[in-house]
Design an enzyme around this catalytic site. Structure first.
Site, PDB file in Angstrom:
ATOM      1  N   ASP A  82      11.647 -82.190 -38.302  1.00  0.00           N
ATOM      2  CA  ASP A  82      12.961 -81.659 -37.913  1.00  0.00           C
ATOM      3  C   ASP A  82      12.985 -80.135 -37.886  1.00  0.00           C
ATOM      4  O   ASP A  82      13.962 -79.535 -37.469  1.00  0.00           O
ATOM      5  CB  ASP A  82      14.103 -82.239 -38.778  1.00  0.00           C
ATOM      6  CG  ASP A  82      14.068 -81.796 -40.236  1.00  0.00           C
ATOM      7  OD1 ASP A  82      13.366 -80.811 -40.575  1.00  0.00           O
ATOM      8  OD2 ASP A  82      14.757 -82.437 -41.048  1.00  0.00           O
TER       9      ASP A  82
ATOM     10  N   SER B 141       7.697 -84.717 -46.987  1.00  0.00           N
ATOM     11  CA  SER B 141       8.473 -83.502 -47.238  1.00  0.00           C
ATOM     12  C   SER B 141       7.773 -82.695 -48.317  1.00  0.00           C
ATOM     13  O   SER B 141       7.174 -83.246 -49.228  1.00  0.00           O
ATOM     14  CB  SER B 141       9.892 -83.861 -47.688  1.00  0.00           C
ATOM     15  OG  SER B 141      10.508 -84.660 -46.690  1.00  0.00           O
TER      16      SER B 141
ATOM     17  N   ASN C 248       7.962 -81.795 -43.964  1.00  0.00           N
ATOM     18  CA  ASN C 248       9.221 -81.083 -43.856  1.00  0.00           C
ATOM     19  C   ASN C 248       9.183 -79.798 -44.687  1.00  0.00           C
ATOM     20  O   ASN C 248       8.501 -79.724 -45.703  1.00  0.00           O
ATOM     21  CB  ASN C 248      10.332 -82.000 -44.384  1.00  0.00           C
ATOM     22  CG  ASN C 248      11.712 -81.465 -44.111  1.00  0.00           C
ATOM     23  OD1 ASN C 248      12.127 -81.382 -42.969  1.00  0.00           O
ATOM     24  ND2 ASN C 248      12.421 -81.099 -45.162  1.00  0.00           N
TER      25      ASN C 248
END
Ligand SMILES: *[C@@H]1O[C@H](CO)[C@@H](O)[C@H](O)[C@H]1NC(C)=O
Ligand SMILES: *[C@@H]1O[C@H](CO)[C@@H](O)[C@H](O)[C@H]1NC(C)=O
Ligand SMILES: *[C@@H]1O[C@H](CO)[C@@H](O)[C@H](O)[C@H]1NC(C)=O
Ligand SMILES: *[C@@H]1O[C@H](CO)[C@@H](O)[C@H](O)[C@H]1NC(C)=O
Ligand SMILES: *[C@@H]1O[C@H](CO)[C@@H](O)[C@H](O)[C@H]1NC(C)=O
Length: 321
Positions: A23, A163, A130
């Site tokens: 993202d 992440s 992430n």
């Protein structure tokens, strides 16, 4: 250049097909490090990631409604007027798309791969690492990286959200190097190790994870960001998504300024255990409190309540059914 050579003395003995997204955008340091190292490890990798920062967009499925970008992308790496999607001039396997993480995965599966890589059958979708941890149910639904992951699982594909604790939003051209203490390089090494372990276990099975199942992985502060640089090879800890230290965003109101803000609050609801092994440590506790540990949680997309809970609620509504 020789970094990757010594980094992966034990190169994978199998070449798998991996689709990547995130993202934080296709130009973020963490995803570029992992792309580089999965390829160095022998895998075929296609990346399709947002052109802009899409943290916090969860599983939202957003597509561009123009053929051109109406604003500059992240780090000004693509600018207003550029096509709304495209690939790196020197690497056709790296794509950007002006969409959300969830739609980037779909754009990869339903446009890029059929049109340009017809021989590519995705074995695994890897999203991340992430920039920043994604811990507990409070972030599970909100994280774009996890949103891309459960959307991949909806497509029937095995998928992993990764992440990491290095949360600076950094441009790979500023921050990607061969320094073994660079957190992006250690995050990548940890990710490759986990991914190869899964492929090793897959053997002759057609899938690397059961249908409807994915992983949520959180990597602690490593390398130059860890205490005395001591965390270079975090151990893996099998964890669960709910539990201790899981938090939820709440609003604060400042009487002086008249402004609202966000605060993170621990809630009992986020500690409730209905599924799986309730004795496992929570991913939030593992990656924030344990020393140098990577939390690995398993999720399923069967969001239905357990039989006991279903029966209880069905009982409440028994007059209706
Ligand atoms: C597809 O992959 C197979 C197996 O690797 C290979 O034999 C074949 O030539 C490939 N076809 C194309 C069109 O690339
Ligand atoms: C954070 O990222 C920006 C953008 O790439 C970079 O200029 C800056 O040096 C980074 N800061 C740190 C502390 O890494
Ligand atoms: C870090 O290094 C300092 C100085 O050598 C030492 O006093 C401290 O105990 C170390 N901390 C840890 C957690 O190893
Ligand atoms: C409210 O905002 C003021 C001005 O920025 C600040 O000094 C104060 O600490 C804030 N109050 C709270 C409770 O956060
Ligand atoms: C973490 O390391 C510190 C210092 O070595 C130690 O005191 C503590 O017990 C460790 N915590 C865990 C959960 O292993």
């Amino acid at each position: 250049m020789h970094f990757t050579t010594f980094f992966f003395l034990l190169s994978a003995v199998f070449a798998k097909n991996i689709l990547m997204s995130n993202d934080d955008g296709f130009a973020a340091t963490n995803i570029r490090a992992l792309y580089r190292d999965l390829k160095a490890d022998g895998h075929n990798v296609i990346m399709v990631a947002p052109v802009s920062q899409r943290s916090g967009w969860g599983g939202k499925f957003d597509v561009p409604y123009t053929k051109d970008l109406l604003t500059d992308g992240e780090f000004g790496y693509r600018v207003k007027g550029d096509p709304a999607w495209g690939y790196e001039p020197d690497d056709m396997n790296i794509w950007y798309f002006n969409g959300t993480p969830a739609s980037c995965v779909s754009f990869g599966l339903e446009y890029v791969i059929p049109k340009y890589f017809s021989n590519f059958t995705v074995d695994l979708v890897v999203n991340g690492p992430n920039e920043g941890l994604n811990l507990g149910p409070g972030t599970y639904t909100g994280s774009g990286t996890i949103g891309a992951t459960y959307n991949s699982v909806y497509h029937g594909l095995p998928a992993i959200a990764i992440s990491a604790s290095n949360s600076n939003n950094s441009f790979y051209k500023d921050s990607l190097d061969d320094d073994p203490t660079n957190p992006a390089n250690i995050n990548s090494k940890v990710s490759v190790k986990l991914i190869d372990e899964l492929f090793k276990a897959q053997g002759d099975n057609s899938r690397v994870l059961p249908l409807g199942v994915g992983l949520n992985v959180n990597i602690p502060l490593v390398g130059s960001q860890s205490v005395n640089g001591s965390c270079t090879s975090p151990k893996f800890v099998f964890s669960r998504i709910t539990g201790l230290d899981s938090d939820v965003s709440k609003i604060t109101y400042n009487e002086t300024t008249g402004l609202v803000g966000t605060t993170y609050v621990y809630e009992e609801a986020l500690r409730t255990c209905y599924n799986g092994d309730c004795s496992l440590p929570s991913e939030a506790a593992v990656s924030q409190e344990w020393n140098c540990s990577t939390a690995v949680s398993v999720f399923q997309i069967d969001y239905d309540a357990t039989l006991v809970l279903q029966s209880q609620v069905q009982g409440l509504l028994h007059e209706l059914f």
